[in-house]
Design a protein around this motif. Structure first.
Motif, PDB file in Angstrom:
ATOM      1  N   PRO A 512       0.745  -1.385   0.025  1.00  0.00           N
ATOM      2  CA  PRO A 512       0.189  -0.050  -0.036  1.00  0.00           C
ATOM      3  C   PRO A 512       0.680   1.282  -0.006  1.00  0.00           C
ATOM      4  CG  PRO A 512      -0.951  -1.594   1.596  1.00  0.00           C
ATOM      5  CD  PRO A 512       0.429  -2.276   1.098  1.00  0.00           C
ATOM      6  N   THR A 513       2.197   1.152   0.128  1.00  0.00           N
ATOM      7  CA  THR A 513       2.969   2.393   0.181  1.00  0.00           C
ATOM      8  C   THR A 513       3.656   2.602  -1.067  1.00  0.00           C
ATOM      9  OG1 THR A 513       5.058   1.151   0.833  1.00  0.00           O
ATOM     10  CG2 THR A 513       3.617   1.817   2.791  1.00  0.00           C
ATOM     11  N   LYS A 635      -3.862   1.776  -2.481  1.00  0.00           N
ATOM     12  CA  LYS A 635      -2.654   2.723  -2.146  1.00  0.00           C
ATOM     13  C   LYS A 635      -3.348   3.524  -1.091  1.00  0.00           C
ATOM     14  CE  LYS A 635      -0.363   0.546  -5.178  1.00  0.00           C
ATOM     15  NZ  LYS A 635       0.364  -0.914  -4.738  1.00  0.00           N
ATOM     16  N   SER A 638      -3.763   7.151  -2.144  1.00  0.00           N
ATOM     17  CA  SER A 638      -4.604   7.123  -3.673  1.00  0.00           C
ATOM     18  C   SER A 638      -4.849   8.274  -4.141  1.00  0.00           C
ATOM     19  CB  SER A 638      -5.593   6.196  -3.404  1.00  0.00           C
ATOM     20  OG  SER A 638      -6.797   6.862  -2.428  1.00  0.00           O
ATOM     21  N   SER A 641      -2.303   8.946  -6.775  1.00  0.00           N
ATOM     22  CA  SER A 641      -2.053   7.894  -7.790  1.00  0.00           C
ATOM     23  C   SER A 641      -2.314   8.289  -9.226  1.00  0.00           C
ATOM     24  CB  SER A 641      -2.631   6.549  -7.345  1.00  0.00           C
ATOM     25  OG  SER A 641      -4.235   6.886  -7.330  1.00  0.00           O
TER      26      SER A 641
END
Length: 694
Positions: A512-513, A635, A638, A641
């Motif tokens: 998630p990072t 993420k 997000s 992103s």
């Protein structure tokens, strides 16, 4: 004698000097009060005629700040003018006792809790300011004030509270001095608690004749845009060639996109080393330890790069190793003209400007020949004792950082992590390097440690983060604090690197990072405490501790319970916590619950967190035409992103995209089905393809 200077804010001033004086064959330290001799609109002159002390405090304006400058002379009378026997005390030359500040209400300060690390402190009385306070932000009830100490060309200033009343502002040199002409304090007032430290610190640089190069102007190392791994908490002092290769193989087999590895403490040639004696050991050579790295530094670096496509970084302290360089080593003989013995007989590099520059140049020329890509230089705030009675704080720090940055620029394109270097002499004397550690060492499997860690990182971001990008240190992906640590680092705006032991890296916790290629969704601002958390110790206040960052017009808010007694804490959450436009409506996305709701303009919601394991991550996304694109759903960051140009969106990776919509949404003309968790909709996006939402 006291004086009330009309310097806008300070009241009840009196002056003092501290001297080391040779009397009857003995060297003694004395503090003496100074008499007010004269005053003008912008200055006060104090003195002590018997001893030959003159001390003038002047006030001037620098851009949006006020500057207090100290000018002092000690001309020994009837003592024999011997500089190394009759001089200002090296730990306190001259100073002011300041009785108070008008309209003062409460403060948060940053201070050196130990030689190397800065921590926050809170109070309602200036007499409670800790020793080695560097910067203070305070609330007047009407606006905010900020003052900062500095390290000028020779002297550095310091603030500490006095039990009887107020606080002291004094200067110190760390070597023999009989005169001073230096900036001591810079301060200003304003209505924005987050911009004020930037203003004061920028003006402080100017007041010392320096060009202020603030955080956004410094070149961030490209290698740190990607996920990394550090050897320390994985292998400590037993790290070997095979250990590093096996860890690189693990990342490859698990599909974890680690792009760089840092060889931390104990890769070097330090014989007979172990943890109990590590700080008393000495360096034999710049090569890797031959027993654990039989192919040398070149061997391990080349294998990591060629077989596993890693960038490789190298750690070393400023002193060679923790207790310097082995005097009987080949290294000591080869570099003898560049070394000296400190006061406590430790052999280290000279602080002479040209010698120290040559030392670092030769050291890093060797490392570069071994293939090293970047460096982490540790132990930077050791000038206090290794430079003692050798040269001043300002000169030692300026020469040290000039040499380190010169080598980093020449051999690694400036790719450098500054570490154990939060003292003011380090803060004010790095000309252009970008990254500095903001916290003490990571402590695996330590639940209580996290509260101290998050406070240190976020409050240091308020001050040190004006100039540097904060490195929040390594973390483990499989300990009890893994998720909280990963969220905090994703929000930090700085590097993300793990230090998992062999076999223990958990891909699901790490991903998630970062994106699939290991690139961090790195935010460009620091992670700050929210405004209602600035002046009350969150371990004791009984309130939520909120840390925020922003991306364009979106907000990211993590909310923690770090109460020292594990009480349930409560509070309200709103867009103003992130300094967002409160006139807008927002989609609030609860990342871990995978739920969203609308928060209308100027509204807020109540939140309670049961204990110190309870925390939240919220994304605030403005609602436009009934829709809000949250971004790649897996993420943390997000909202960072994707890019938006006009009405078209492109995403940084393949993945499931989450969209909030009040009435349903189309993507490139096709209706999306609800997730069943209305009003959220998802679809699978391909990297770099364009999508339009209606």
């Amino acid at each position: 004698m006291t004086a009330d200077l009309n310097f806008d804010v300070f009241t009840g001033l009196s002056a003092f000097a501290e001297l080391n004086i040779q009397k009857d064959g003995n060297l003694s330290g004395e503090r003496c009060a100074l008499e007010l001799l004269s005053r003008t609109e912008n200055s006060l002159t104090f003195g002590e005629k018997t001893l030959g002390i003159d001390f003038t405090v002047t006030l001037s304006t620098c851009n949006n700040s006020k500057v207090l400058r100290y000018k002092a002379n000690f001309t020994p009378r009837n003592l024999g003018d011997v500089r190394d026997r009759n001089h200002f005390a090296i730990n306190c030359a001259v100073g002011l006792h300041i009785g108070g500040i008008e309209k003062f209400k409460k403060y948060f300060a940053t201070y050196r809790k130990c030689d190397f690390w800065v921590h926050p402190a809170f109070g309602t009385n200036l007499s409670s300011l800790p020793k080695n306070t560097q910067t203070v932000l305070f609330d007047t009830g009407e606006n905010y004030g900020c003052f900062t100490t500095v390290c000028d060309k020779i002297f550095k200033s310091s603030v500490e509270g006095r039990e009887d009343c107020g606080f002291e502002l004094f200067i110190k040199s760390n070597d023999y001095r009989n005169c001073a002409d230096t900036v001591a304090l810079v301060y200003s007032f304003g209505t924005d608690a987050y911009e004020l430290p930037k203003t004061v610190i920028s003006d402080a640089f100017v007041s010392m004749g320096k060009k202020p190069i603030m955080r956004k102007e410094r070149k961030y190392p490209n290698v740190l845009e990607y996920l990394g791994w550090c050897s320390w908490d994985a292998f400590h002092m037993d790290v070997t060639h095979n250990d590093l290769v096996n860890k690189a193989r693990e990342f490859k087999e698990k599909g974890i996109p680690v792009r760089w590895m840092l060889l931390d403490d104990m890769w070097g040639d330090v014989p007979n080393n172990n943890i109990p004696t590590m700080h008393s050991r000495e360096l034999d050579s710049f090569e890797a330890a031959p027993d654990r790295f039989p192919k040398g530094l070149t061997g391990i670096v080349s294998e990591l790069k060629e077989k596993y496509d890693m960038f490789v970084g190298l750690w070393h302290p400023t002193t060679g190793y923790w207790h310097g360089i082995n005097p009987t080593s080949k290294l000591a003989k080869e570099y003898k003209d560049l070394l000296f013995y400190s006061l406590d007989k430790v052999l280290i590099h000279s602080y002479d400007r040209e010698k120290i520059k040559e030392y670092y140049d030769r050291q890093h020329k060797f490392y570069k020949s071994c293939g090293v890509d970047f460096i982490k230089v540790d132990y930077q705030s050791s000038i206090d004792y290794y430079g003692k009675l050798v040269t001043s704080y300002g000169e030692a720090a300026d020469n040290l950082h000039n040499a380190i940055e010169y080598a980093a620029d020449k051999y690694y394109d400036g790719q450098l992590i500054n570490c154990m270097g939060q003292a003011s002499e380090n803060f004010w004397h790095r000309d252009h390097s970008a990254v500095c550690r903001f916290s003490g060492d990571f402590q695996p499997e330590n639940r209580k440690w996290f509260a101290t860690h998050i406070m240190q990182c976020s409050f240091n971001s308020m001050v040190q983060g004006t100039v540097y990008t904060g490195d929040f240190d390594m973390w483990w992906s499989d300990d009890g604090q893994a998720v909280r640590n990963s969220v905090l680092r994703a929000m930090s705006g700085g590097p993300i690197y793990i230090s998992d032991e062999l076999g223990r890296s958990i891909k699901e916790t790490i991903m998630p990072t970062v994106l699939s290629d290991g690139r961090i969704l790195r935010l460009k601002n620091p992670a700050y405490p929210s405004n209602d958390c600035l002046f009350d110790n969150p371990k004791e206040s009984g309130n939520l501790f909120k840390v925020f960052n922003t991306y364009k017009d979106c907000g990211i808010l993590s909310v923690f319970n770090i109460d020292s007694s594990e009480r349930c804490v409560s509070g309200r959450v709103s867009a103003c916590d992130m300094r967002l436009d409160t006139k807008k409506d927002y989609c609030v996305y609860d990342w871990f619950a995978k739920k969203a709701f609308k928060l209308c303009a100027n509204d807020s919601f109540e939140l309670s967190l049961t204990n110190c394991d309870d925390f939240k991550l919220y994304l605030f996304v403005p609602i436009e035409n009934g829709n809000a694109v949250i971004g790649l759903a897996d993420k943390y960051m997000s909202v960072a992103s994707f890019d938006k140009k006009g009405e078209k969106y492109t995403f940084a990776d393949d993945g499931t995209v989450c969209v909030y919509s009040e009435e349903g949404v189309t993507v490139n003309g096709e209706f999306l089905k609800s997730t069943g968790n209305s009003p959220l909709y998802v679809f699978f996006a391909k990297k770099n393809e364009q999508y339009e939402f209606h």
